[in-house]
Every structure is written in structure tokens, then in C-alpha cells.
Design an enzyme around this catalytic site. Sequence first.
Site, PDB file in Angstrom:
ATOM      1  N   ASN A  81       1.057  -1.164   0.291  1.00  0.00           N
ATOM      2  CA  ASN A  81       0.131  -0.240   0.207  1.00  0.00           C
ATOM      3  C   ASN A  81       0.575   1.326   0.180  1.00  0.00           C
ATOM      4  OD1 ASN A  81      -1.123  -2.454   2.543  1.00  0.00           O
ATOM      5  ND2 ASN A  81      -2.790  -1.678   0.654  1.00  0.00           N
ATOM      6  N   ILE A  88       1.061   7.352   0.502  1.00  0.00           N
ATOM      7  CA  ILE A  88       0.223   5.767   0.704  1.00  0.00           C
ATOM      8  C   ILE A  88      -0.921   6.240   0.769  1.00  0.00           C
ATOM      9  CG2 ILE A  88       0.077   5.119   3.395  1.00  0.00           C
ATOM     10  CD1 ILE A  88       1.773   7.202   4.703  1.00  0.00           C
ATOM     11  N   CYS A  89      -1.280   4.881   0.861  1.00  0.00           N
ATOM     12  CA  CYS A  89      -3.134   4.505   0.311  1.00  0.00           C
ATOM     13  C   CYS A  89      -3.400   3.983   1.565  1.00  0.00           C
ATOM     14  CB  CYS A  89      -3.011   3.345  -0.789  1.00  0.00           C
ATOM     15  SG  CYS A  89      -4.480   2.953  -1.139  1.00  0.00           S
ATOM     16  N   LEU A  90      -4.232   4.796   2.222  1.00  0.00           N
ATOM     17  CA  LEU A  90      -4.971   5.231   3.519  1.00  0.00           C
ATOM     18  C   LEU A  90      -6.100   5.417   3.165  1.00  0.00           C
ATOM     19  CD1 LEU A  90      -4.115   3.337   6.191  1.00  0.00           C
ATOM     20  CD2 LEU A  90      -3.215   5.550   7.131  1.00  0.00           C
ATOM     21  N   LYS A  94      -7.574   9.891   2.718  1.00  0.00           N
ATOM     22  CA  LYS A  94      -7.972  10.750   1.836  1.00  0.00           C
ATOM     23  C   LYS A  94      -9.424  10.840   1.530  1.00  0.00           C
ATOM     24  CE  LYS A  94      -5.059   7.909  -1.242  1.00  0.00           C
ATOM     25  NZ  LYS A  94      -5.014   5.921  -1.829  1.00  0.00           N
TER      26      LYS A  94
END
Lengths: 154, 561
Positions: A81, A88-90, A94
Site C-alpha cells: 500500500n 500511502i494508500c489509506l 483521503k
Amino acid sequence: MSGGSLPRRIVKETQRLIADPVAGISATPYADNLRYFAVAIEGPSDSCYEEGVFQLELFLPADYPMAPPKVRFLTKIYHPNVDKLGRICLDILKEKWSPALQIRTVLLSIQALMSAPNPDDPLDNTVADVWKNDEAKALETAREFTKNFAAKKE
Amino acid sequence: MSDMEYESEEEYEYTYSDEDESQASYSSHAMDDSASLEMETEVEEGSKKRKSRGRTSSLGDAVMKDTNGITMMNAKDILPMMKERINEVSEILNIPPSAATPLLRSHKWTKERLFESFTEDDGKIKKDAGVYHRCMPVSTEETNTCIICFESDISKEQMVGMPCGHSFCIECWKGHIQAKLDDGPSCIFAQCPYPKCEEVMTEVEVKKAAPELLEKYESYQLKQFVEVNGTSRWCPGPGCERVAALQNGSGLLDDSNLIVADCDSCKTKFCIKCGEEPHAPLLCRALDIWKEKCNNESETANWILANTKPCPKCRSRIEKNQGCNHMTCQKCKYEFCWICTGEWKEHGANTGGYYNCNKFAQEKNKDEDQSDAAKAKRELDRYLHYYSRYHAHSEAQKFASRQLADTEKKMVALQERRDNSTWTDVEFLKSANEQLVECRRVLKFTYAFGYYLTTPPKTVAPVEAVAKDEDSKKAKKKSKEDKQEEDKDEEPKPKTQQELQKERFEYHQEMLERFTENLSELVEKPLDDIDREAVVNQTIVVNRFMKGMIKYVEDGMEEGA
């Protein structure tokens, strides 16, 4: 721009972060820009990032806390991620951001993401593929990365 | 001189009706008896009367007729419709209006749908729509600290609570609402600022915390209502803020007919069902499929497959752009035969000559080459046939539109040139040009329609499937009547219903095309040579052909139904 008039919320958050730090996490604002933080997160024990210390940068945009902080890994990390640029994909960074969340909660979430990578919602597809098809190899590579790039300085 | 041309125009009509009768069931709507009578009367009028006001306006009315059932209104005029729906739901379900709005929104503003799922599991749909607590509020915790700004000692009046029990100070609410409005239309789905709380924020909180932002917030609510309720559409004209609302019928999702909206403010004509330019005889779904096909790269792939072959040695793709079958790869210089991709050296007298290798002959003898490349080429040729014509009319439409814009200038010039003529005397030029634009548009779409008319059923556009279904029913009825006539025709093989339909369709298309070209030619003449009567009458004739074409398709491709 915001040098003199730092919102009370940011001042309080910073004070609390310093007075009552979270175990394994440190966040220190830069003296010349109080919205810009140097962050270090210790790799969670029992994870492939154990024994590592990961440097991150965190920035509070002008409309914080209505908009989420911007956070990025500076230390190279092998994680499904996190992409090569450290982004960072969190969800809470978002669309699930809430103004009632704080720097503290964000960093805790990132630490939790390190303990439990989510290859089903990947940011780096090649890493995620390895994670799904050959987890042992993925963990091995992650450990190697940790050793090479995130070793604690004595 | 104008009378002479006139004669020839009538000739055309008669030739057409003659053909009509000879071709058994070809009687056309455009030319049924009453219609041709009417036309003759108008033709006569045209040659006798100088002032053409009556005719021009009757043409105009005819175009307007398509707008039946559509009301153009300002956005704010549609607000009562939305409020009425909200209040009705609020009363029946016994919930506050602010809870009814998100519930309706999650059911595309359809009351019936909402009531149905409400009786099934009201708890779930309330949660999904984010109004669970709004329907059953929990007591708000008394607090004087805002968890967003960390301020304490906030007076009770300065705190605004959500039905879920979370409350925040007015200043933070303002910031939250502004941030959501900055995100655009999605602001109406904004949730409680508390982390992971799924209760939605509504106009109630906006009104309490940021009344100055209420108007903007409500405009987004209305925008969503217009877009989703299934009976209205924003006028697509640039900068136009009118709304077209369908007064009756089964709504915008019903793809069985076409309704054209005509904006009274910016004069844009558009299909109320899909928002595209009017596209009769093609239905919306088919238009979608056609447009996608035209944009799709797959046609390019088809072309490559049909027109190129990989070099047998280095695999580079080679396009054959001349007749000779002796190929030399530009990359690796390998020489081979295009037909059999064998090495050229082996081609000689013993294989039937250089340009006539036996493999070629063998292939040619096959009735239908079933190889993928041959199939792709056949399909590509068919597509190109329709696409090139679609494209040509599309370009002609653009040209006619430009010409229409210049018409006013031309009209002034024409009026100056002819003594004693009034504005109405030159208005025919505008009508003719408007008619041209419309005909080009219809013709354009007849080619997309034609393409799907002959597609094998597997890949057929849904429209056609429906049309065919109806046909088979009607066909059974009709076959008896037709049989006798068909016998008279002494046709060796009776044509299938589909073939007949296609033929008739193409006949309509051909006639419309021919008369449109005629009109085009007449209008594009130098000013001094423009023959008013001829243009006026050709305009009327073309209009009839255009309507006849559309009606033929609307009636399920059934003549005289």
C-alpha cells in the site's frame, strides 16, 4: 504565511504530541515551519518491519483540519500500500478523512497498516502480486528492505 | 423558368409514387394519398403567392411538434416539484423532511421504490442513506468542548449537534461545510464530521451553522434532483440554465421512443432522453453503441488484421499497398509471397507462375473464406461503408450549420438586390438552411441505424432486437395478405421480412438523400441564381421525406401500420 497565526488546534496538537508521545512514534515540527513535521515510526514487533525505523514527512495544509494532512514515507519500504515515491494508500488520508482525526490518529493508522498490509487494495501492483501469490517471498523481501534501508542507527 | 423546374419537381413525385405501386408493399408514409395531395396544394400556393409567411411558419410548427410533452423551465421552477415529493414521503413515512431527502436520493427520487424497500427493511435503508439517527435521534451529549478545534468553554448556543449525538462548534461546522461545498456536487453526500460516523449532514445543519452557505448547498440538492429524478434534463446548451421536464410518459429511461426538446432560451435542440443532439431514427442505446464503436480502437485492430500480415521471418507487420504479391520485408529483406506467405524463391512455373500461385487459386475457389483475417476484412468493409457515409453527412451537417449562420447576411444581400421585396420574401432561405441541417443530421444517423440493421443477431443492438420481435408478430399477420401480392411479382425467392425491411429502409434513405442533395445544390447557388420557388418547394418536399423516413422507423418498419 501562517508563521504568526498558527491555529490553536495545531498548537495544542503539537504540545500534546510532545508531552504525551505515542509508543514507537515520534513527530517533531521543524522550527522554520510549524506545519511541517519530521516523523519516525518504529516497525511494529512481530511484523516484517520489526527492528526498523521508518522516516516520514507530514505536512498540515492551510485548510487543515478540514482537509487531511499529507504524509509520505521517506525511507524505502516494501509494502503493497506504499508506492516507490513513499505515497500511502489509506482511506482516512483521503475520502474517509474527518476533521476530528488528528496527527496522532493518522500515525497510529499508518503503524497499523504496517502490521497488516492490505494487498487487495494495492498502490503498488507488482508488490501486491508477490504478496498475494508468494507471501513468504514478499515477507522475506520486506525484511531485507528493512535491514538495508531502515536499520536503527546506533 | 421557375415553372419549368417546378414541373420537373412534380415529375419526381410522380415517378416516386409510380415506383411505389409497382413495388408491391412499398407504399410510403411520406407519399400516401392525402400527403401528396397536400403537397400539391402547397406547391400551387407556392407558385401563386409571393408572400410566404404562412408556409414558413407552418414548417416551423411542424418542427416544434416534436417537443410535445416537454416543458422548458427555470431551475427554481422545478423546486416545488422536489419539495412536494419530499413532503409526501415525510408525511407517509412519518420522518422529518431532512431524512426524506437522502432516502429519496438513494432511490433515484422514486417514491414507489422507496416505499417498497422501506417495507422490506427500513433499518437497513435508513442506515445506507445515512439517516438512521435522524429518524430516531439520540440525546446529544452536553459538552462545551469542540473535538475539532479543541476549544473549551464554548457556550451552548455556539454548539451545533447532529442527530447521531456528535456536536461541534459553529466555526468548525462552517469550515467543514465550506470544505464539502468546495468538493462540488458530492457535498450533498457529506457525512457527520465525527470519524467513521455515517450519518449524513443535511440542510438542517447548514441552516443552523452556516446560513450564508444554504443557498449554494440547496442548489446542489436541486441539481442532483434534476439529473436523477428521471423526468428532467438540463439544457446542454453552453451556459444555458434551463431545465427540460417531461410531463408525461414513462420517463427518460424508456428507450422505446425519441422526444426532442427545443430550448426556448438558447434554441438548442436535444434529445431529452440522452442529452445528445436529436438522432432519429436511431434510438439512444443504439447511438451509444455506435459512438463507442466509432471511438473504439477495435476497428483499428480489425483493419490491421485484415490489411497487414507479419513478415514470416522477422514478424514485423507489413501493409500491402500495391497489387504485387511479391513482398520484400523492409526490415529483414526477406522475400515472400503475400498470398501464401511462403518463400518467394519457391514460387515459379512449377507452382503456377509468380503471380498465380496455386494456393491463391485454391483460396479464391472457396465460396466464403472463413479465416479470421477474411472475416475481419468483410466486417471492416461493411463498417467502413456505413461509417464513411455517416461521416460525410456529419461533415455536410457542419457545413450547413456554418451556412445557416451566414444566411442572415445573405438574406440582407438578397433583399437589397431584389426591389420591393420584404423580409418575409427572403426568409425562405433560412427555412431551407434549417431544413438542410436537420436532414443532414437525420441522414447521418440513418447510416448508424443501417449498420445495426444488418448485424447478425448475436451482436445486435438492443433496439433492433425489439424491432425484430415486433416484426415476427406482425409478420405472421401480414404474411397472408402479402402472399398473394408476392405471387404476382413472380419473384424466384420470396424475400425475408428482414430483407424487405432493409430494402424499404434503404429506399427511404435514398430518396431523402437524393432530395437533400437537390436542396443543397439549389441553396448553394450564387445569390443571383437562387430560384425562390424551387427552394421553397424543395424545402417542403424534403421535409416530408425526412418525416416519412423517421415515421417509417418509429412505426416499427411496418408500412401503412
